[in-house]
Design a protein around this motif. Sequence first.
Motif, PDB file in Angstrom:
ATOM      1  N   PHE A  56       0.828  -1.215   0.000  1.00 14.39           N
ATOM      2  CA  PHE A  56       0.000   0.000   0.000  1.00 14.39           C
ATOM      3  C   PHE A  56       0.863   1.266   0.000  1.00 14.39           C
ATOM      4  O   PHE A  56       0.535   2.261   0.651  1.00 14.39           O
ATOM      5  CB  PHE A  56      -0.954   0.017   1.194  1.00 14.39           C
ATOM      6  N   GLY A  57       1.980   1.226  -0.694  1.00 15.65           N
ATOM      7  CA  GLY A  57       2.843   2.387  -0.809  1.00 15.65           C
ATOM      8  C   GLY A  57       3.859   2.563   0.304  1.00 15.65           C
ATOM      9  O   GLY A  57       4.675   3.460   0.259  1.00 15.65           O
ATOM     10  N   TRP A  58       3.797   1.744   1.308  1.00 22.58           N
ATOM     11  CA  TRP A  58       4.741   1.812   2.423  1.00 22.58           C
ATOM     12  C   TRP A  58       5.738   0.665   2.310  1.00 22.58           C
ATOM     13  O   TRP A  58       5.387  -0.417   1.857  1.00 22.58           O
ATOM     14  CB  TRP A  58       4.020   1.691   3.760  1.00 22.58           C
ATOM     15  N   PRO A  59       6.974   0.888   2.751  1.00 22.77           N
ATOM     16  CA  PRO A  59       7.934  -0.225   2.750  1.00 22.77           C
ATOM     17  C   PRO A  59       7.433  -1.354   3.659  1.00 22.77           C
ATOM     18  O   PRO A  59       6.829  -1.106   4.697  1.00 22.77           O
ATOM     19  CB  PRO A  59       9.214   0.385   3.316  1.00 22.77           C
ATOM     20  N   LEU A  60       7.660  -2.593   3.245  1.00 21.00           N
ATOM     21  CA  LEU A  60       7.180  -3.740   4.008  1.00 21.00           C
ATOM     22  C   LEU A  60       7.750  -3.752   5.422  1.00 21.00           C
ATOM     23  O   LEU A  60       7.068  -4.122   6.366  1.00 21.00           O
ATOM     24  CB  LEU A  60       7.533  -5.048   3.285  1.00 21.00           C
ATOM     25  N   SER A  61       8.994  -3.308   5.581  1.00 19.57           N
ATOM     26  CA  SER A  61       9.586  -3.288   6.926  1.00 19.57           C
ATOM     27  C   SER A  61       8.820  -2.339   7.846  1.00 19.57           C
ATOM     28  O   SER A  61       8.595  -2.647   9.013  1.00 19.57           O
ATOM     29  CB  SER A  61      11.047  -2.872   6.850  1.00 19.57           C
ATOM     30  N   PHE A  62       8.405  -1.190   7.328  1.00 22.02           N
ATOM     31  CA  PHE A  62       7.620  -0.257   8.130  1.00 22.02           C
ATOM     32  C   PHE A  62       6.274  -0.869   8.487  1.00 22.02           C
ATOM     33  O   PHE A  62       5.809  -0.777   9.628  1.00 22.02           O
ATOM     34  CB  PHE A  62       7.405   1.050   7.365  1.00 22.02           C
ATOM     35  N   TYR A  63       5.641  -1.512   7.494  1.00 26.01           N
ATOM     36  CA  TYR A  63       4.332  -2.122   7.732  1.00 26.01           C
ATOM     37  C   TYR A  63       4.421  -3.215   8.796  1.00 26.01           C
ATOM     38  O   TYR A  63       3.575  -3.290   9.684  1.00 26.01           O
ATOM     39  CB  TYR A  63       3.782  -2.692   6.432  1.00 26.01           C
ATOM     40  N   LEU A  64       5.445  -4.070   8.706  1.00 25.59           N
ATOM     41  CA  LEU A  64       5.594  -5.143   9.696  1.00 25.59           C
ATOM     42  C   LEU A  64       5.835  -4.588  11.086  1.00 25.59           C
ATOM     43  O   LEU A  64       5.288  -5.090  12.069  1.00 25.59           O
ATOM     44  CB  LEU A  64       6.732  -6.078   9.302  1.00 25.59           C
ATOM     45  N   ALA A  65       6.660  -3.566  11.193  1.00 20.62           N
ATOM     46  CA  ALA A  65       6.967  -2.995  12.504  1.00 20.62           C
ATOM     47  C   ALA A  65       5.754  -2.268  13.081  1.00 20.62           C
ATOM     48  O   ALA A  65       5.477  -2.351  14.278  1.00 20.62           O
ATOM     49  CB  ALA A  65       8.154  -2.054  12.404  1.00 20.62           C
ATOM     50  N   ALA A  66       5.037  -1.530  12.232  1.00 14.25           N
ATOM     51  CA  ALA A  66       3.942  -0.703  12.734  1.00 14.25           C
ATOM     52  C   ALA A  66       2.630  -1.462  12.887  1.00 14.25           C
ATOM     53  O   ALA A  66       1.888  -1.229  13.836  1.00 14.25           O
ATOM     54  CB  ALA A  66       3.734   0.486  11.797  1.00 14.25           C
ATOM     55  N   GLN A  67       2.328  -2.350  11.966  1.00 10.66           N
ATOM     56  CA  GLN A  67       1.026  -2.998  11.974  1.00 10.66           C
ATOM     57  C   GLN A  67       1.104  -4.508  12.205  1.00 10.66           C
ATOM     58  O   GLN A  67       0.395  -5.044  13.042  1.00 10.66           O
ATOM     59  CB  GLN A  67       0.298  -2.739  10.638  1.00 10.66           C
ATOM     60  N   GLY A  68       1.955  -5.161  11.452  1.00  9.32           N
ATOM     61  CA  GLY A  68       2.010  -6.615  11.499  1.00  9.32           C
ATOM     62  C   GLY A  68       2.378  -7.153  12.868  1.00  9.32           C
ATOM     63  O   GLY A  68       1.758  -8.083  13.376  1.00  9.32           O
ATOM     64  N   ALA A  69       3.396  -6.582  13.485  1.00 12.58           N
ATOM     65  CA  ALA A  69       3.825  -7.054  14.801  1.00 12.58           C
ATOM     66  C   ALA A  69       2.725  -6.830  15.836  1.00 12.58           C
ATOM     67  O   ALA A  69       2.487  -7.693  16.687  1.00 12.58           O
ATOM     68  CB  ALA A  69       5.113  -6.354  15.224  1.00 12.58           C
ATOM     69  N   SER A  70       2.041  -5.716  15.754  1.00 15.29           N
ATOM     70  CA  SER A  70       0.952  -5.443  16.704  1.00 15.29           C
ATOM     71  C   SER A  70      -0.172  -6.456  16.555  1.00 15.29           C
ATOM     72  O   SER A  70      -0.752  -6.908  17.550  1.00 15.29           O
ATOM     73  CB  SER A  70       0.399  -4.033  16.484  1.00 15.29           C
ATOM     74  N   LEU A  71      -0.482  -6.831  15.319  1.00 17.57           N
ATOM     75  CA  LEU A  71      -1.525  -7.833  15.107  1.00 17.57           C
ATOM     76  C   LEU A  71      -1.094  -9.199  15.627  1.00 17.57           C
ATOM     77  O   LEU A  71      -1.903  -9.945  16.192  1.00 17.57           O
ATOM     78  CB  LEU A  71      -1.888  -7.911  13.627  1.00 17.57           C
ATOM     79  N   VAL A  72       0.179  -9.529  15.454  1.00 24.45           N
ATOM     80  CA  VAL A  72       0.685 -10.797  15.986  1.00 24.45           C
ATOM     81  C   VAL A  72       0.604 -10.776  17.508  1.00 24.45           C
ATOM     82  O   VAL A  72       0.214 -11.772  18.132  1.00 24.45           O
ATOM     83  CB  VAL A  72       2.123 -11.067  15.505  1.00 24.45           C
ATOM     84  N   TYR A  73       0.947  -9.663  18.143  1.00 25.69           N
ATOM     85  CA  TYR A  73       0.881  -9.570  19.605  1.00 25.69           C
ATOM     86  C   TYR A  73      -0.551  -9.761  20.093  1.00 25.69           C
ATOM     87  O   TYR A  73      -0.791 -10.446  21.087  1.00 25.69           O
ATOM     88  CB  TYR A  73       1.431  -8.238  20.093  1.00 25.69           C
ATOM     89  N   LEU A  74      -1.511  -9.135  19.409  1.00 26.52           N
ATOM     90  CA  LEU A  74      -2.917  -9.319  19.793  1.00 26.52           C
ATOM     91  C   LEU A  74      -3.353 -10.771  19.622  1.00 26.52           C
ATOM     92  O   LEU A  74      -4.095 -11.307  20.444  1.00 26.52           O
ATOM     93  CB  LEU A  74      -3.816  -8.402  18.967  1.00 26.52           C
ATOM     94  N   GLY A  75      -2.872 -11.405  18.558  1.00 26.08           N
ATOM     95  CA  GLY A  75      -3.174 -12.815  18.354  1.00 26.08           C
ATOM     96  C   GLY A  75      -2.593 -13.689  19.447  1.00 26.08           C
ATOM     97  O   GLY A  75      -3.233 -14.649  19.907  1.00 26.08           O
ATOM     98  N   ILE A  76      -1.383 -13.371  19.888  1.00 22.52           N
ATOM     99  CA  ILE A  76      -0.747 -14.127  20.965  1.00 22.52           C
ATOM    100  C   ILE A  76      -1.568 -14.005  22.251  1.00 22.52           C
ATOM    101  O   ILE A  76      -1.818 -15.001  22.935  1.00 22.52           O
ATOM    102  CB  ILE A  76       0.700 -13.641  21.187  1.00 22.52           C
TER     103      ILE A  76
END
Length: 99
Positions: A56-76
């Motif tokens: 979505f126009g953002w670098p994947l590393s930024f997306y993983l750090a900002a959004q992906g990791a937070s979603l994984v934490y909520l899943g945990i």
Amino acid sequence: MDKPIPPAAPPDMAPLTRTQHWHKARRMTALLLLLWLLTGFCAAFFARELAGLSVFGWPLSFYLAAQGASLVYLGIIAFYAWRMRRLDRAARQQPEPRA
């Protein structure tokens, strides 16, 4: 007064002793902490390699750090709460020894 009857254990869970409950809870906690560590570490460690890809126009590393990791934490957290509830119910089904 009678003690309230605890909710029944799920049909696929046999009653657990305290020792079994403790070992299962410790093992699950260790695995979830490892997943948490890997999620946070991998997003930072591989950030340069992932910067070339975009979501979505953002670098994947930024997306993983900002959004992906937070979603994984909520899943945990959700998985831990769900699984511990099942383990606790199974442990409550085990009759306590009378002295």
